[in-house]
Design a protein around this motif. Structure first.
Motif, PDB file in Angstrom:
ATOM      1  N   GLY A 147     -34.475 -21.706  47.984  1.00 21.32           N
ATOM      2  CA  GLY A 147     -33.691 -22.110  47.026  1.00 21.32           C
ATOM      3  C   GLY A 147     -32.331 -21.175  46.833  1.00 21.32           C
ATOM      4  O   GLY A 147     -32.503 -20.155  47.476  1.00 21.32           O
ATOM      5  N   GLY A 148     -31.352 -21.719  46.276  1.00 21.33           N
ATOM      6  CA  GLY A 148     -30.160 -20.866  46.284  1.00 21.33           C
ATOM      7  C   GLY A 148     -30.485 -20.160  44.676  1.00 21.33           C
ATOM      8  O   GLY A 148     -30.888 -20.573  43.860  1.00 21.33           O
ATOM      9  N   PHE A 149     -29.492 -19.279  44.769  1.00 19.80           N
ATOM     10  CA  PHE A 149     -29.202 -18.384  43.681  1.00 19.80           C
ATOM     11  C   PHE A 149     -28.089 -19.113  42.537  1.00 19.80           C
ATOM     12  O   PHE A 149     -27.307 -19.641  43.193  1.00 19.80           O
ATOM     13  CB  PHE A 149     -28.849 -17.055  43.850  1.00 19.80           C
ATOM     14  CG  PHE A 149     -29.730 -16.075  44.767  1.00 19.80           C
ATOM     15  CD1 PHE A 149     -31.111 -16.367  44.477  1.00 19.80           C
ATOM     16  CD2 PHE A 149     -29.637 -15.456  45.874  1.00 19.80           C
ATOM     17  CE1 PHE A 149     -32.082 -15.485  45.294  1.00 19.80           C
ATOM     18  CE2 PHE A 149     -30.372 -14.887  46.692  1.00 19.80           C
ATOM     19  CZ  PHE A 149     -31.683 -14.799  46.143  1.00 19.80           C
ATOM     20  N   SER A 150     -28.286 -19.113  41.247  1.00 22.48           N
ATOM     21  CA  SER A 150     -27.555 -19.607  40.491  1.00 22.48           C
ATOM     22  C   SER A 150     -26.023 -19.253  40.420  1.00 22.48           C
ATOM     23  O   SER A 150     -25.354 -19.805  40.257  1.00 22.48           O
ATOM     24  CB  SER A 150     -28.164 -19.941  39.006  1.00 22.48           C
ATOM     25  OG  SER A 150     -28.285 -18.635  38.642  1.00 22.48           O
ATOM     26  N   ASP A 151     -25.930 -17.893  40.814  1.00 18.21           N
ATOM     27  CA  ASP A 151     -24.555 -17.381  40.951  1.00 18.21           C
ATOM     28  C   ASP A 151     -23.751 -17.600  42.066  1.00 18.21           C
ATOM     29  O   ASP A 151     -22.809 -17.207  42.599  1.00 18.21           O
ATOM     30  CB  ASP A 151     -24.812 -15.882  40.647  1.00 18.21           C
ATOM     31  CG  ASP A 151     -25.224 -14.926  41.621  1.00 18.21           C
ATOM     32  OD1 ASP A 151     -25.897 -15.639  42.713  1.00 18.21           O
ATOM     33  OD2 ASP A 151     -25.159 -13.870  41.542  1.00 18.21           O
ATOM     34  N   LYS A 152     -24.639 -18.699  43.031  1.00 12.98           N
ATOM     35  CA  LYS A 152     -23.715 -18.802  44.242  1.00 12.98           C
ATOM     36  C   LYS A 152     -23.523 -17.519  45.331  1.00 12.98           C
ATOM     37  O   LYS A 152     -22.712 -17.927  46.252  1.00 12.98           O
ATOM     38  CB  LYS A 152     -22.482 -19.773  44.189  1.00 12.98           C
ATOM     39  CG  LYS A 152     -22.510 -20.769  43.157  1.00 12.98           C
ATOM     40  CD  LYS A 152     -23.072 -21.992  43.790  1.00 12.98           C
ATOM     41  CE  LYS A 152     -23.123 -23.246  42.859  1.00 12.98           C
ATOM     42  NZ  LYS A 152     -23.930 -24.141  43.182  1.00 12.98           N
ATOM     43  N   GLY A 172     -29.196 -17.167  48.978  1.00  9.42           N
ATOM     44  CA  GLY A 172     -30.306 -17.843  48.409  1.00  9.42           C
ATOM     45  C   GLY A 172     -31.464 -17.215  49.163  1.00  9.42           C
ATOM     46  O   GLY A 172     -31.312 -15.987  49.742  1.00  9.42           O
TER      47      GLY A 172
END
Length: 84
Positions: free
Chosen positions: A39-44, A47
Motif C-alpha cells: 500500500g501507499g502512504f496517504s501523504d504520497k 509506500g
C-alpha cells in the motif's frame, strides 16, 4: 520463507508513468505467492510492501526488480521483518 519489508520512497524525479508498471509488478509477486501486503502512504511520499523470500539476498533481487527502482523513481530499501 521469511518476511521482508520493502520501503519505496519517492525521489524528486518520481515518474507517475511508473505507477501502472509498479502495480503490475506487485500483481506478479502476488500471483507467485511472494507478496503479502502492499500500500501507499496517504501523504504520497511512497509506500511499502511485505515480501516472502528465503533470505535477504533473494528479497533484494525481487524488490530491485520493481520498475520504481529500475527507473530511478523511488529509493527501495529492504529490511528483514519479524512481525509480531
Amino acid at each position: 520463507m521469511n518476511r521482508y519489508l520493502v520501503m519505496a520512497m519517492r525521489l524528486p524525479q518520481f515518474d507517475t508513468a511508473q505507477i501502472g508498471p509498479h502495480r503490475d509488478f506487485l500483481d506478479g509477486l502476488r500471483d507467485r505467492g511472494r507478496l503479502e501486503l502492499a500500500g501507499g502512504f496517504s501523504d504520497k511520499s511512497g509506500g511499502a510492501y511485505v515480501l516472502r523470500a528465503s533470505d535477504i539476498d533473494e528479497a533484494r533481487v525481487l524488490a530491485f526488480g520493481d520498475p520504481l527502482h529500475l527507473t530511478g523513481s523511488s529509493r527501495i530499501d529492504v529490511f528483514e521483518w519479524q512481525a509480531a
